[in-house]
Motif scaffolding. Structure first.
Motif, short mmCIF file in Angstrom:
data_model
loop_
_atom_site.label_atom_id
_atom_site.label_comp_id
_atom_site.label_asym_id
_atom_site.label_seq_id
_atom_site.Cartn_x
_atom_site.Cartn_y
_atom_site.Cartn_z
N LYS A 143 -2.59 2.47 -6.92
CA LYS A 143 -3.76 3.80 -6.76
C LYS A 143 -3.38 4.49 -8.27
CE LYS A 143 -4.51 2.04 -2.65
NZ LYS A 143 -5.74 2.23 -1.29
N ALA A 150 -16.31 3.65 -1.17
CA ALA A 150 -15.25 3.20 -2.48
C ALA A 150 -15.25 2.71 -3.75
CB ALA A 150 -13.66 3.61 -1.81
N GLY A 151 -16.45 2.06 -3.64
CA GLY A 151 -16.55 1.11 -4.52
C GLY A 151 -16.30 0.01 -4.00
N ALA A 174 -11.14 11.12 -7.53
CA ALA A 174 -9.27 11.25 -6.71
C ALA A 174 -8.39 12.03 -7.39
CB ALA A 174 -8.89 9.52 -6.11
N TRP A 205 -12.11 -8.85 -5.40
CA TRP A 205 -13.71 -8.09 -5.86
C TRP A 205 -14.79 -8.34 -7.06
CZ3 TRP A 205 -14.49 -6.07 -1.26
CH2 TRP A 205 -13.96 -5.12 -1.34
N PRO A 211 -8.24 -2.45 7.36
CA PRO A 211 -8.57 -0.71 6.92
C PRO A 211 -9.50 -0.65 6.07
CG PRO A 211 -6.84 -2.52 6.21
CD PRO A 211 -7.92 -3.49 7.11
N VAL A 212 -9.33 -1.87 4.72
CA VAL A 212 -11.12 -1.26 3.55
C VAL A 212 -11.81 -0.82 4.26
CG1 VAL A 212 -12.23 -3.63 3.64
CG2 VAL A 212 -11.36 -2.44 1.65
N ARG A 269 -11.09 -1.84 11.61
CA ARG A 269 -10.37 -2.03 11.45
C ARG A 269 -9.44 -3.31 11.44
NH1 ARG A 269 -6.51 1.76 8.41
NH2 ARG A 269 -4.46 0.76 8.09
N ALA A 318 -18.49 1.69 -13.03
CA ALA A 318 -19.35 1.01 -11.73
C ALA A 318 -18.77 0.54 -10.51
CB ALA A 318 -19.08 -0.81 -12.62
N GLU A 354 0.67 -1.17 -0.16
CA GLU A 354 -0.10 0.00 -0.37
C GLU A 354 1.12 1.01 0.39
OE1 GLU A 354 -4.28 0.70 0.36
OE2 GLU A 354 -3.21 -1.80 -0.74
N ASP A 362 -9.24 -4.73 -8.13
CA ASP A 362 -8.49 -5.46 -6.89
C ASP A 362 -9.56 -7.16 -7.89
OD1 ASP A 362 -6.61 -5.46 -4.71
OD2 ASP A 362 -8.01 -7.36 -4.84
N VAL A 396 2.23 -4.01 3.10
CA VAL A 396 1.36 -4.74 4.33
C VAL A 396 1.27 -6.54 4.45
CG1 VAL A 396 -1.59 -5.20 4.75
CG2 VAL A 396 -0.20 -3.53 3.64
N LYS A 438 -14.39 5.08 10.22
CA LYS A 438 -12.89 6.51 11.19
C LYS A 438 -14.35 7.51 12.14
CE LYS A 438 -8.61 5.73 8.82
NZ LYS A 438 -8.61 5.80 7.56
N LEU A 441 -15.34 12.11 -1.64
CA LEU A 441 -14.21 10.82 -2.61
C LEU A 441 -15.18 9.60 -2.42
CD1 LEU A 441 -11.53 10.55 -3.39
CD2 LEU A 441 -10.80 9.98 -1.21
N THR A 479 -14.91 6.36 -7.96
CA THR A 479 -13.99 7.14 -7.07
C THR A 479 -13.02 7.32 -7.07
OG1 THR A 479 -13.88 6.65 -4.70
CG2 THR A 479 -13.94 4.22 -6.64
N ALA A 480 -12.16 6.47 -8.39
CA ALA A 480 -11.45 6.67 -8.97
C ALA A 480 -10.90 7.81 -9.08
CB ALA A 480 -10.84 5.06 -9.36
N1 COA Z 1 -4.41 -5.17 1.81
C1 COA Z 1 -3.91 -4.32 2.74
N2 COA Z 1 -4.55 -2.96 2.64
C2 COA Z 1 -5.51 -2.36 1.95
C3 COA Z 1 -5.62 -2.42 0.38
C4 COA Z 1 -5.63 -4.20 0.72
N3 COA Z 1 -5.22 -4.76 -0.63
N4 COA Z 1 -6.42 -1.75 -0.02
C5 COA Z 1 -7.01 -0.79 0.30
N5 COA Z 1 -6.22 -1.05 1.54
C6 COA Z 1 -5.97 -0.51 3.13
C7 COA Z 1 -5.90 1.09 2.65
O1 COA Z 1 -3.85 1.43 2.57
C8 COA Z 1 -6.08 2.43 3.21
O2 COA Z 1 -5.60 1.75 4.72
P1 COA Z 1 -5.59 3.75 5.56
O3 COA Z 1 -6.81 3.66 6.56
O4 COA Z 1 -4.06 3.07 6.33
O5 COA Z 1 -5.10 4.15 4.74
C9 COA Z 1 -7.78 1.65 3.53
O6 COA Z 1 -7.06 -0.67 3.47
C10 COA Z 1 -8.82 2.11 2.54
O7 COA Z 1 -8.29 2.09 1.11
P2 COA Z 1 -8.63 2.45 0.09
O8 COA Z 1 -10.22 2.16 -0.22
O9 COA Z 1 -8.18 1.91 -1.05
O10 COA Z 1 -8.92 4.10 0.26
P3 COA Z 1 -7.77 4.59 0.10
O11 COA Z 1 -8.19 5.99 0.96
O12 COA Z 1 -6.22 4.22 -0.07
O13 COA Z 1 -7.75 5.15 -1.85
C11 COA Z 1 -9.03 5.45 -3.38
C12 COA Z 1 -8.95 6.08 -1.72
C13 COA Z 1 -10.09 6.73 -4.15
C14 COA Z 1 -7.65 5.92 -4.35
C15 COA Z 1 -9.09 4.26 -3.55
O14 COA Z 1 -10.11 3.47 -3.16
C16 COA Z 1 -9.78 3.69 -4.69
O15 COA Z 1 -8.47 3.55 -5.30
N6 COA Z 1 -10.47 2.79 -5.35
C17 COA Z 1 -10.29 2.45 -7.08
C18 COA Z 1 -12.01 1.90 -6.92
C19 COA Z 1 -11.66 0.42 -6.76
O16 COA Z 1 -10.46 -0.58 -7.13
N7 COA Z 1 -12.40 -0.11 -6.58
C20 COA Z 1 -13.32 -2.01 -6.65
C21 COA Z 1 -14.19 -2.07 -7.47
S1 COA Z 1 -14.29 -1.42 -9.29
#
Ligand code: COA
Ligand code: AMP
Length: 629
Positions: free
Chosen positions: A307, A500-501, A338, A283, A567-568, A562, A363, A167, A280, A172, A572, A531, A334-335
């Motif tokens: 990201k 965030a999807g 961002a 999903w 974390p996902v 958490r 989507a 990350e 990812d 991780v 908060k 966001l 959401t991407a």
């Molecule tokens: N392994 C471990 N931790 C993970 C992880 C993984 N595979 N994926 C996310 N996390 C953690 C992140 O590090 C973050 O931790 P933090 O609270 O310490 O910062 C937390 O989970 C939230 O992650 P995320 O939802 O990715 O938020 P973000 O603030 O890091 O990024 C975006 C925001 C919008 C950039 C991000 O959500 C994103 O790229 N979204 C794209 C949408 C997407 O892929 N959706 C999937 C369905 S189509």
């Protein structure tokens, strides 16, 4: 033929429609018919055909496309790029299958995959389906407890994992999470295979954990094992109303037929084109459009480990599109939010030639008109919203670009795809007039590839999806359809939120909060976020006599969610309140609380027990910075 003709041809003869689509798939034994309705309202497709997912995704392409890239791995977080051709992919997959087979994995056995976005995750999925086993991929952002729940539900013989994921700003380590999960679960896998990455080295338990590469050294490559069309290819857990996730079953035959059909008709790509879904593998978007559909259709898929922003900047998407000649790009709104927040003028686009890109697809959550407009202006390509769910695995409503581009109406994912007859129903199951809000239901049977049931939970399947509106599948979404037949998806009708999807259960978070010793009662609702679309917000009432500072307790609540969910969950926001607003019969008024947090006008529920509590909720959300300005 245009969309209307094709939709009508499906309506007139669904069997003929899907049997024609099935011709694009290789069968060891052809199915005699498409739909099997003997067990209605549980339906199956192509049950008497024999086929193999991996054969269709890999082996069959090798003679004509052996040297074409099957996978392009682009990892800005590790500074790595790698291309794997179809021929190379076949070797990698057969070898891993051989190692699994040698250790006793066979048809119908479950294998959990808990991996970051590396090509080995795709190899693992294909290797499992190659030998007729069933995979269940668990998203890396889930904590041990979530993994343990899935281990106990699907009882895997093996778990495939890696030493770590990356990350932004932190490594991780997955192995301690995996060890914790195995310890928590009642079921134990026979063995694990661990991919050691250079960013972290995992310690292996003697006799149980094996090194990914070493385990394959002595194995003989395995052939494809052909399975019946109704055999599950995979189980993917998704959030429901409670903390116990639902194991969506994906049947082999229908999955192959339907995904292949979508590649040309929905996404308008031809074999050989580069298709990129930035999601990812944990999903459903990752299952369908990073792994299976592009490969089944002979496309090149991109495995992106990074990201949209910050890896290293908000031009990453543009670099990848131009560098790898992406024709079709798919991500969550959401991407784009961002990127827009980071680079509103699109400065990072400069210097990248995106003429290769035909269309952007969004989507996973509601695509807000602002984001669509911004993306369209920036990229100068059609931006297409489409609606689907883990349960369906592909588009329910979309704009069928390979058939005909229908006019875009901002805020609507356009029209139902063949296979889906959508009805908007009121609480009594009667259709509502055009333009009015109701529950979105789909006439049974659902089309091929959609869930026939939930893993080990047929009763729950019936209760969750079939009982509310007999003869229909209840999508859990509310919305409407308009005079042109366009559908509009407005909200969930259950306790599922979309962060965030990512689909998450507020009920699951409530179960975690309720386990805190100082919490007497709690509620979690989804609130708006600029966001992530939505964020979870928790309200906790403390046990009588607790005198510790509220801040200490709320910090523990955040930590607990958490640690237990991961974390996902992005949990908060949490406030301590004296009481929760309830109806006189004791039902917590969650929707009212969410409206207060979002600053939406609402009518005070007539059944509210004590209206004065709403002022306390207003105060609590204000303390958390809500409603947003
Ligand atoms: N392994 C471990 N931790 C993970 C992880 C993984 N595979 N994926 C996310 N996390 C953690 C992140 O590090 C973050 O931790 P933090 O609270 O310490 O910062 C937390 O989970 C939230 O992650 P995320 O939802 O990715 O938020 P973000 O603030 O890091 O990024 C975006 C925001 C919008 C950039 C991000 O959500 C994103 O790229 N979204 C794209 C949408 C997407 O892929 N959706 C999937 C369905 S189509
Ligand atoms: P998931 O199962 O994670 O794919 O989440 C499915 C849910 O996400 C749907 O039931 C909707 O609530 C929401 N969703 C997905 N795509 C869209 C879309 N295009 N518009 C609105 N909501 C969507």
């Amino acid at each position: 033929m245009g969309y209307a003709d094709i939709y009508r041809s499906w309506q007139d003869d669904p069997n003929a429609f899907w049997m024609a689509a099935a011709e694009a798939i290789d069968w060891e034994r052809n199915p005699t018919k498409a739909l099997f309705h003997e067990n209605a309202p549980l339906y199956e497709w192509f049950s008497d055909g024999l086929t193999n997912t991996c054969w269709n995704a890999v082996d069959r392409h090798v003679p004509a496309r052996g040297s074409q890239a099957a996978i392009i791995y682009d990892s800005p977080v590790t500074g790595t790029k790698k291309t794997i051709t179809y021929r190379e992919l076949q070797v990698l997959v057969a070898q891993l299958s051989g190692a699994l087979q040698e250790r006793g994995i066979g048809k119908g056995d479950r294998v959990i995959i808990y991996m970051p976005m590396v090509p080995e995750a795709i190899v693992a999925m294909l290797a499992v389906t190659r030998i007729g086993a069933i995979h269940s991929v668990v998203f890396g952002g889930f904590a041990s407890n979530e993994l343990a729940v899935r281990i106990d539900d699907c009882q895997p013989k093996a778990i495939l994992s890696a030493s770590c994921g990356i990350e932004p700003g932190r490594v991780v380590e997955y192995k301690p999470l995996l060890d914790g999960a195995i310890e928590m679960a009642s079921h134990s896998p026979d063995f694990t295979l661990i991919l050691q990455r250079e960013q972290a080295s995992a310690s292996l338990v003697d006799g149980r954990d094996f090194d990914w590469n070493q385990a394959q050294e002595s194995a003989s490559p395995a052939d494809c094992v052909f399975v019946e069309g109704n055999q599950p290819a995979y189980i993917l857990y998704t959030s429901g109303t409670t903390g116990q996730p639902k194991g969506v079953v994906r049947p082999t035959g229908g999955h192959l037929v339907a995904l292949n059909w979508t590649m040309k008709n929905v996404y308008n790509v031809d074999p050989g084109d580069v298709f990129w879904a930035a999601s990812d593998v944990g999903w459903v978007v990752g299952h369908s459009y990073i792994c299976y559909a592009p490969l089944i259709h002979g496309n090149t898929t991109i495995v992106f480990e990074g990201k949209p922003v910050g890896t290293p900047d908000s031009g990453t998407f543009w670099r990848i599109i131009s560098e790898h000649s992406v024709r079709c790009f798919f991500t969550a709104p959401t991407a784009f939010r961002a990127i827009k927040r980071d680079d509103p003028q699109g400065e990072f686009l400069k210097g990248h030639d995106l003429t290769c890109l035909d269309t952007l697809y969004l989507a996973g959550e509601r695509a807000d008109p602002d984001t669509i407009e911004w993306a369209k202006d920036l990229l100068d390509v059609p931006v297409i919203d489409h609606w689907w769910q883990t349960e369906t695995g592909y588009t329910i409503a979309g704009n069928p670009m390979g058939i005909e581009q229908l006019p875009v109406k901002l805020g609507s994912p356009t029209v139902p795809m063949p296979g889906y007859q959508i009805k908007i129903l009121d609480d009594d199951g009667h259709p509502v007039p055009t333009g009015e809000l109701g529950s979105i239901a789909i006439k049974l049977p659902l089309p091929p590839g959609t869930l026939p049931t939930l893993w080990n939970a047929e009763d729950r399947f019936r209760k969750s999806y079939l009982e509310r509106f007999p003869g229909y599948y209840d999508t859990g979404d509310a919305g409407m359809s308009d005079e042109d037949g366009y559908v509009w998806i407005m909200a969930r009708t259950d306790d599922v939120i979309n962060v965030a999807g990512h689909r998450l259960s507020t009920g699951g978070m409530e179960e975690v909060l309720a386990s805190h010793p100082d919490v007497a009662e709690c509620a979690v609702v989804g609130v708006a976020d600029a966001l992530k679309g939505q964020l979870p917000m928790g309200f906790v009432c403390l046990t009588k006599g607790v005198s510790r500072p509220n801040g200490e307790i709320t910090a523990e609540c955040v930590r607990l969610v958490r640690d237990r969910i991961g974390p996902v969950a992005a949990f908060k926001l949490v406030a301590v309140v004296d009481r929760l607003p309830k109806t006189r019969s004791g039902k917590i008024l969650r929707a009212t609380m969410a409206k207060i947090a979002d600053g939406i006008e609402f009518k005070q529920p007539a059944t509210i027990d004590d209206p004065a509590i709403l002022d306390e909720i207003r105060e609590a959300v204000a303390g958390l910075g809500y409603p947003l300005q």
